[in-house]
Write a protein that holds these residues in place. Structure first.
Motif, PDB file in Angstrom:
ATOM      1  N   TYR A 111      -0.503  -1.013   2.072  1.00  0.00           N
ATOM      2  CA  TYR A 111      -1.334  -0.369   1.047  1.00  0.00           C
ATOM      3  C   TYR A 111      -1.802  -1.400   0.025  1.00  0.00           C
ATOM      4  N   LEU A 130      -1.466   9.572   1.283  1.00  0.00           N
ATOM      5  CA  LEU A 130      -0.193   9.013   0.819  1.00  0.00           C
ATOM      6  C   LEU A 130       0.755  10.136   0.405  1.00  0.00           C
ATOM      7  N   ASP A 208       3.912   0.012  -2.525  1.00  0.00           N
ATOM      8  CA  ASP A 208       2.653  -0.344  -1.870  1.00  0.00           C
ATOM      9  C   ASP A 208       2.799  -1.420  -0.805  1.00  0.00           C
ATOM     10  N   VAL A 213      -1.275   1.460   6.133  1.00  0.00           N
ATOM     11  CA  VAL A 213      -2.511   2.236   6.282  1.00  0.00           C
ATOM     12  C   VAL A 213      -3.332   1.668   7.438  1.00  0.00           C
ATOM     13  N   VAL A 222      -2.951   6.718   5.282  1.00  0.00           N
ATOM     14  CA  VAL A 222      -1.570   6.266   5.445  1.00  0.00           C
ATOM     15  C   VAL A 222      -1.071   6.658   6.831  1.00  0.00           C
TER      16      VAL A 222
END
Length: 339
Positions: A111, A130, A208, A213, A222
């Motif tokens: 991410y 997410l 993150d 993703v 995601v």
């Protein structure tokens, strides 16, 4: 721990898992990880640092196997069984017993690396995905139990009181006052919340760098949450708060970002109204927790500049959220349907 060469790692993968292909070492802080590309798929051979207990690694594997069974829509790392049917082997490496396992490699981008290239008009869909992924994470671990899950973990929000002694060492007076207010308020309410809020086994680290993703044809979504090394038993609400905490740091409107994450989460895993009412406090607590952990690390390694540089986003968000109304994020969701 003696360094294992890629060639030697491939011998282990072939001998115990019948996996062979092209291998390369992956960066890792303490463990040794190797990515293996085969004609049937990609895998990661993981050799744990001797400081890891077998029970802790069993916790991670059991959680991933449970999620693969209960929530197959996401690409969790799949635990690969060895030829003897076991999922975790103790093998001698350079004369030292080490815990070794193999997981499927989850393709995609973190991410943190992907978000900068996502157009503003497409970010809401990413945020909602997410929330959906973390909701599936919570739902999939519902009623999951393991003896190692009750371990004392530094990043468990239940352990925030043990860090409050670091408040005095925060050099920025304004930041110190914010952390003192919100960390001490959170700690004072822990006994009450312990009796009121659901407690469960958490992933506890949907940051993150651990959220993967990929493009599903309509944009970045995601695909998976990885790295189960921070698992612990804590408030069910914490995984949502943690996901919000890291995603919000990338946005000019962090409240709108969090609101969209919450919407995606609740579509998969409804929360009690009393949990939603505390989300803002939990996000602030996680930010304070991060500041205090970094403050302690900086005292222990004062010559390591990375510790405080990596805190810039955390501290900016904490300052901003400290001025935001408590219900700004969850107001639209405070309906009886969440009781």
């Amino acid at each position: 721990m003696d360094i294992l060469t890629p060639d030697a790692a491939l011998v282990l993968a072939d001998r115990y898992w019948r996996i062979h292909g092209d291998i390369c070492a992956l960066p890792s802080y303490a463990d040794q990880n190797f990515r293996i590309r085969t004609e049937h798929g990609e895998y990661v051979l993981k050799v744990a640092h001797p400081s890891w207990s077998r029970l802790d690694l069993d916790l991670e594997n059991q959680a991933m196997m449970t999620l693969a069974e209960r929530e197959p829509a996401l690409q969790w790392p799949r635990v690969q069984l060895a030829v003897d049917g076991e999922h975790l082997l103790t093998l001698p490496i350079a004369g030292q017993p080490c815990q070794v396992r193999v997981l499927s490699f989850v393709p995609g981008t973190t991410y943190a690396d992907a978000i900068g290239a996502v157009p503003k008009t497409q970010r809401a869909a990413l945020h909602e995905s997410l929330g959906s992924a973390v909701g599936r994470l919570t739902r999939g671990l519902q009623d999951f139990h393991h003896p190692a899950a009750d371990r004392q973990h530094d990043w468990n929000l239940l352990r925030l009181p043990t860090l409050c002694g670091e408040i005095a060492h925060i050099e920025d007076a304004g930041l110190r006052a914010i952390v003192q207010t919100h960390a001490e308020t959170f700690c004072a309410r822990l006994p009450q919340w312990g009796a009121q809020l659901p407690i469960t086994v958490l992933h506890n680290d949907a940051n993150d760098l651990n959220v993967i993703v990929a493009d599903d044809g309509d944009g970045q979504r995601v695909r998976a949450v990885i790295d189960f090394g921070d698992m612990c038993t804590s408030f069910r609400l914490a995984d949502l708060a943690i996901a919000c905490t890291y995603a919000m740091q990338h946005e000019a409107d962090p409240v709108a970002c969090a609101r969209t994450i919450v919407r995606g989460y609740l579509a998969q895993c409804p929360l009690l109204r009393i949990e939603l009412e505390q989300l803002h406090a939990f996000i602030l607590a996680r930010l304070c927790h991060s500041v205090l952990m970094a403050t302690r690390a900086h005292r222990e390694e004062p010559d390591n500049p990375f510790i405080l540089v990596s805190q810039q986003g955390v501290r900016a968000l904490l300052r901003e959220l400290a001025e935001v109304n408590h219900d700004a994020i969850v107001g639209p969701f405070l309906e009886p349907s969440h009781d």
